[in-house]
Scaffold this motif. Structure first.
Motif, PDB file in Angstrom:
ATOM      1  N   HIS A 247     -35.122  24.048 -52.650  1.00 18.09           N
ATOM      2  CA  HIS A 247     -33.673  24.097 -52.483  1.00 18.09           C
ATOM      3  C   HIS A 247     -32.951  23.784 -53.788  1.00 18.09           C
ATOM      4  O   HIS A 247     -31.778  23.415 -53.783  1.00 18.09           O
ATOM      5  CB  HIS A 247     -33.256  23.111 -51.390  1.00 18.09           C
ATOM      6  CG  HIS A 247     -33.926  23.380 -50.081  1.00 18.09           C
ATOM      7  ND1 HIS A 247     -33.521  24.390 -49.235  1.00 18.09           N
ATOM      8  CD2 HIS A 247     -34.991  22.809 -49.481  1.00 18.09           C
ATOM      9  CE1 HIS A 247     -34.297  24.421 -48.160  1.00 18.09           C
ATOM     10  NE2 HIS A 247     -35.194  23.471 -48.297  1.00 18.09           N
TER      11      HIS A 247
ATOM     12  N   LYS B  52     -25.760  16.035 -45.598  1.00 16.54           N
ATOM     13  CA  LYS B  52     -24.588  16.577 -46.307  1.00 16.54           C
ATOM     14  C   LYS B  52     -24.164  15.642 -47.443  1.00 16.54           C
ATOM     15  O   LYS B  52     -23.807  16.088 -48.553  1.00 16.54           O
ATOM     16  CB  LYS B  52     -23.442  16.764 -45.318  1.00 16.54           C
ATOM     17  CG  LYS B  52     -22.180  17.395 -45.937  1.00 16.54           C
ATOM     18  CD  LYS B  52     -22.444  18.817 -46.368  1.00 16.54           C
ATOM     19  CE  LYS B  52     -21.180  19.467 -46.966  1.00 16.54           C
ATOM     20  NZ  LYS B  52     -20.135  19.668 -45.955  1.00 16.54           N
TER      21      LYS B  52
ATOM     22  N   LYS C 290     -25.121  20.003 -48.779  1.00 23.65           N
ATOM     23  CA  LYS C 290     -25.267  21.122 -47.859  1.00 23.65           C
ATOM     24  C   LYS C 290     -25.583  20.599 -46.458  1.00 23.65           C
ATOM     25  O   LYS C 290     -26.286  19.590 -46.320  1.00 23.65           O
ATOM     26  CB  LYS C 290     -26.384  22.065 -48.304  1.00 23.65           C
ATOM     27  CG  LYS C 290     -26.138  22.745 -49.632  1.00 23.65           C
ATOM     28  CD  LYS C 290     -27.064  23.932 -49.829  1.00 23.65           C
ATOM     29  CE  LYS C 290     -28.529  23.548 -49.799  1.00 23.65           C
ATOM     30  NZ  LYS C 290     -29.411  24.705 -50.076  1.00 23.65           N
TER      31      LYS C 290
ATOM     32  N   ALA D 211     -27.967  24.606 -43.052  1.00 27.09           N
ATOM     33  CA  ALA D 211     -28.128  25.465 -44.224  1.00 27.09           C
ATOM     34  C   ALA D 211     -29.514  25.308 -44.837  1.00 27.09           C
ATOM     35  O   ALA D 211     -30.123  26.285 -45.295  1.00 27.09           O
ATOM     36  CB  ALA D 211     -27.056  25.140 -45.262  1.00 27.09           C
ATOM     37  N   HIS D 212     -30.034  24.089 -44.865  1.00 32.98           N
ATOM     38  CA  HIS D 212     -31.391  23.865 -45.371  1.00 32.98           C
ATOM     39  C   HIS D 212     -32.410  24.580 -44.486  1.00 32.98           C
ATOM     40  O   HIS D 212     -33.346  25.219 -44.981  1.00 32.98           O
ATOM     41  CB  HIS D 212     -31.699  22.369 -45.409  1.00 32.98           C
ATOM     42  CG  HIS D 212     -31.015  21.639 -46.515  1.00 32.98           C
ATOM     43  ND1 HIS D 212     -31.445  21.682 -47.822  1.00 32.98           N
ATOM     44  CD2 HIS D 212     -29.915  20.838 -46.512  1.00 32.98           C
ATOM     45  CE1 HIS D 212     -30.655  20.942 -48.579  1.00 32.98           C
ATOM     46  NE2 HIS D 212     -29.720  20.424 -47.807  1.00 32.98           N
TER      47      HIS D 212
END
Length: 293
Positions: free
Chosen positions: A59, A229, A234, A238-239
């Motif tokens: 990521h 977050k 994020k 989303a991860h």
């Protein structure tokens, strides 16, 4: 040099390959340093990157300025390069845990260079880059040679690459979480990575939503979302989506499984849901990506 091999000696290196790549931008649009005879699921890699590019690793998004960088990756974490120049030049060696086991007292999973959660990228000063490049040249020469103990010699060269990188980082590379949010986020990201890779068409993701991960970590989903977050910038979803997308691309590029099978493995009830998800995030359909590859 003669290419005739002695029938008494197996000169094929089991679990190892080294190569040099010098690609134009058009050639490099294919998956980075793809060697079709090697499964990304089995091989660790050490790369010497010498081109200006952006490295997408797990990521993280890491800018490379065109200098010499040594990069270590394990089979469980996807990566890709986004070129910022018209040519890619790199060296890479691939090896299995079994290949280097005889020369190591610890598992590669325990090494700070291959551990999940690390950032195994090191910029090399010019003199050290020359030395590392020389090691790759020696491995390339030995790979083609007929020395009966070249496997042992190449294992030594791999160890030299590892130790060169270890010299560049603190003696204790493990960063301890400095608060509860960081610790919870670290646990979440490690749990997410452990779900991959998908290795069989019958395998399916067991955790697919923030709630699934919160239940496994024994915390409220709002607490998990807030921590992730806060630490990463994020949301949890989303991860998860990003990691599923990475795996989808890998399965499309490295297997001949049907799109429907891949969709099922990744937790989509119907292939159309997978197609919509994939196109939303990439701008192309799964079949379009496979045909391009």
């Amino acid at each position: 040099m003669s290419t005739t091999l002695s029938p008494l000696i197996d000169l094929q290196l089991k679990g190892f390959k080294v190569y040099e790549k010098n690609l134009t931008l058009q050639e490099a649009e294919r998956p980075l340093l793809a060697a079709q005879i090697f499964s990304r699921r089995d091989y660790y890699k050490v790369l010497l990157l010498e081109s200006k590019c952006v490295l997408h690793y797990a990521h993280q998004r890491l800018e490379l300025d065109g200098g010499q960088y040594l990069f270590f990756t394990n089979p469980h974490i996807p990566y890709s390069l986004e070129l910022r120049t018209d040519r890619l030049h790199a060296y890479a060696c691939l090896f299995t845990e079994e290949f280097v086991a005889a020369a190591r007292s610890e598992s590669l999973h325990q090494s700070p260079l291959f551990r999940i959660g690390s950032t195994p990228l090191f910029k090399l000063p010019a003199s050290q880059a020359d030395y590392v490049r020389g090691i790759f040249h020696k491995m390339l020469a030995e790979q083609q040679g007929d020395y009966p103990f070249k496997g042992d010699l190449i294992r030594t060269y791999v160890q030299l690459l590892i130790h060169e990188a270890l010299h560049l980082q603190p003696a204790d590379p493990v960063v301890q979480p400095n608060n509860a949010a960081t610790r919870l986020t670290s646990l979440f990201l490690e749990l997410l990575e452990r779900l991959f890779p998908i290795e069989l068409p019958t395998q399916q993701l067991t955790l697919k939503t923030p709630q699934d991960f919160a239940d496994r970590l024994a915390v409220h989903v709002n607490h998990l979302n807030k921590a992730v977050k806060q630490v990463t910038g994020k949301p949890t979803s989303a991860h998860i989506a990003g990691r599923i997308l990475d795996e989808a691309k890998a399965l499309l590029q490295h297997t001949d499984w049907s799109v429907a099978s891949i969709a099922t493995c990744l937790g989509f009830e119907y292939p159309t849901y997978f197609n919509n998800f994939f196109k939303k995030h990439t701008g192309v359909t799964p079949l379009s990506l496979r045909r391009k590859d």
